[in-house]
Write an enzyme that holds these catalytic residues in place. Structure first.
Site, mmCIF file in Angstrom:
data_model
loop_
_atom_site.group_PDB
_atom_site.id
_atom_site.type_symbol
_atom_site.label_atom_id
_atom_site.label_comp_id
_atom_site.label_asym_id
_atom_site.label_seq_id
_atom_site.Cartn_x
_atom_site.Cartn_y
_atom_site.Cartn_z
ATOM 1 C CE LYS A 25 -2.209 -0.986 3.865
ATOM 2 N NZ LYS A 25 -1.623 -2.278 4.244
ATOM 3 N NE ARG A 100 -4.183 -0.809 10.100
ATOM 4 C CZ ARG A 100 -3.091 -0.326 9.505
ATOM 5 N NH1 ARG A 100 -3.119 0.842 8.917
ATOM 6 N NH2 ARG A 100 -1.989 -1.027 9.508
ATOM 7 N NE ARG A 139 7.463 -2.686 5.989
ATOM 8 C CZ ARG A 139 6.143 -2.501 6.033
ATOM 9 N NH1 ARG A 139 5.505 -2.051 4.965
ATOM 10 N NH2 ARG A 139 5.479 -2.761 7.143
ATOM 11 N NE ARG A 172 6.390 -0.289 9.806
ATOM 12 C CZ ARG A 172 5.175 -0.203 9.249
ATOM 13 N NH1 ARG A 172 5.056 0.332 8.051
ATOM 14 N NH2 ARG A 172 4.109 -0.644 9.874
ATOM 15 N NE ARG A 183 2.146 -4.437 11.380
ATOM 16 C CZ ARG A 183 3.110 -4.330 10.481
ATOM 17 N NH1 ARG A 183 4.270 -4.916 10.678
ATOM 18 N NH2 ARG A 183 2.925 -3.635 9.391
HETATM 19 P P1 AMP Z 1 0.930 0.891 8.975
HETATM 20 O O1 AMP Z 1 2.147 1.685 8.717
HETATM 21 O O2 AMP Z 1 -0.245 1.286 8.141
HETATM 22 O O3 AMP Z 1 1.183 -0.598 8.943
HETATM 23 O O4 AMP Z 1 0.491 1.229 10.490
HETATM 24 C C1 AMP Z 1 1.358 0.948 11.587
HETATM 25 C C2 AMP Z 1 0.561 0.905 12.876
HETATM 26 O O5 AMP Z 1 -0.056 2.176 13.112
HETATM 27 C C3 AMP Z 1 -0.603 -0.076 12.908
HETATM 28 O O6 AMP Z 1 -0.194 -1.399 13.210
HETATM 29 C C4 AMP Z 1 -1.479 0.534 13.987
HETATM 30 O O7 AMP Z 1 -0.975 0.280 15.286
HETATM 31 C C5 AMP Z 1 -1.328 2.018 13.709
HETATM 32 N N1 AMP Z 1 -2.363 2.478 12.739
HETATM 33 C C6 AMP Z 1 -2.145 2.953 11.479
HETATM 34 N N2 AMP Z 1 -3.297 3.272 10.874
HETATM 35 C C7 AMP Z 1 -4.280 2.978 11.759
HETATM 36 C C8 AMP Z 1 -5.695 3.068 11.728
HETATM 37 N N3 AMP Z 1 -6.342 3.510 10.649
HETATM 38 N N4 AMP Z 1 -6.386 2.679 12.839
HETATM 39 C C9 AMP Z 1 -5.751 2.238 13.939
HETATM 40 N N5 AMP Z 1 -4.418 2.115 14.036
HETATM 41 C C10 AMP Z 1 -3.678 2.479 12.963
#
Ligand code: AMP
Length: 234
Positions: A25, A100, A139, A172, A183
């Protein structure tokens, strides 16, 4: 002769990129934002920026993120409301990692309704769990410019060093195997139902995320151009 400018400015409808962690994404959202000249809005990047700056929100978010859980809806929705209310989001933008949960999707619809925005283009990038694991454990992200690499499929020329700006490549905190499982569990429990929510009301376009990033971008662009041409009433 100068290379032709392939940037196509503008996007009338918001684009929502969904899919499991590691589906690509972020990589794709970046490409689309560049091509259409619109903002790339990643809630994960926004939280990581808060963590980096050591804000109160960052401290709260880090604990949740490190457990592979989701930040509470009201916090994420308030952050998105503020972000898409800025002038650069007046027309189109690309959402990556939001919504989400079903409550987040409902809140987003309310925000779009109040602002009189057209229906979003919702794209689901599919990837099977084995490929997700390989993508996430491999990654590496540039600390300087955020460029994304994969030590298996898309390694940098020099280990741990960004090809573009020489920045250090890091993993990360939430790309560790134990956190990845949590996750994925959060994705199945909270995010899968969001597809049903959108499917019931409008089309969700599904794409195969296992193809090369360039091939996925090509299909995405074709899809978005087609959906834009069809207008906002699906
Ligand atoms: P990502 O980089 O999109 O994988 O997001 C990393 C982390 O940020 C996720 O595992 C969540 O803990 C938090 N996070 C990101 N976007 C959301 C969202 N829309 N709702 C809740 N938590 C989020």
């Amino acid at each position: 002769m100068a290379a032709p400018d392939r940037t196509v400015k503008g996007l009338r409808r918001p684009v929502i990129l969904m899919g499991p962690p590691g589906a690509g994404k972020g990589t794709q959202a970046k490409q689309l934002a560049e091509r259409y000249g619109v903002p790339h809005i990643s809630t994960g990047d926004m939280f990581r920026e808060h963590v980096r700056r050591g804000t109160e929100l960052g401290l709260k978010a880090k604990a949740v993120m490190d457990r592979g859980e989701l930040v509470p809806d009201e916090i994420v929705v308030a952050m998105i409301e503020e972000r898409i209310g800025r002038p650069d989001c007046a027309v189109g933008f690309v959402l990556d990692g939001f919504p989400r949960t079903v409550p987040q999707a409902i809140s987003l619809d309310e925000l779009f309704g109040r602002a009189g925005r057209p229906e979003p283009v919702v794209v689901r990038i599919e990837l099977d769990p084995a490929a997700v694991l390989r993508r996430l454990t491999g990654r590496r992200v540039c600390k300087v410019g955020g460029e994304i690499y994969n030590i298996y499929d898309h390694p940098p020329k020099t280990p741990d060093c960004c090809d573009k700006d020489g920045g250090e490549l890091v993993q990360r905190d939430d790309d560790r195997v134990d956190v990845i499982q949590d996750r994925l569990a959060a994705y199945r429990e909270h995010t899968e139902p969001v597809f049903e929510y959108y499917r019931r009301r409008r089309a969700v376009v599904e794409l195969d995320g296992s193809a090369s990033p360039q091939a996925v971008t090509r299909t995405l662009v074709e899809t978005i151009d087609r959906e834009e041409a069809r207008g906002s009433h699906l």
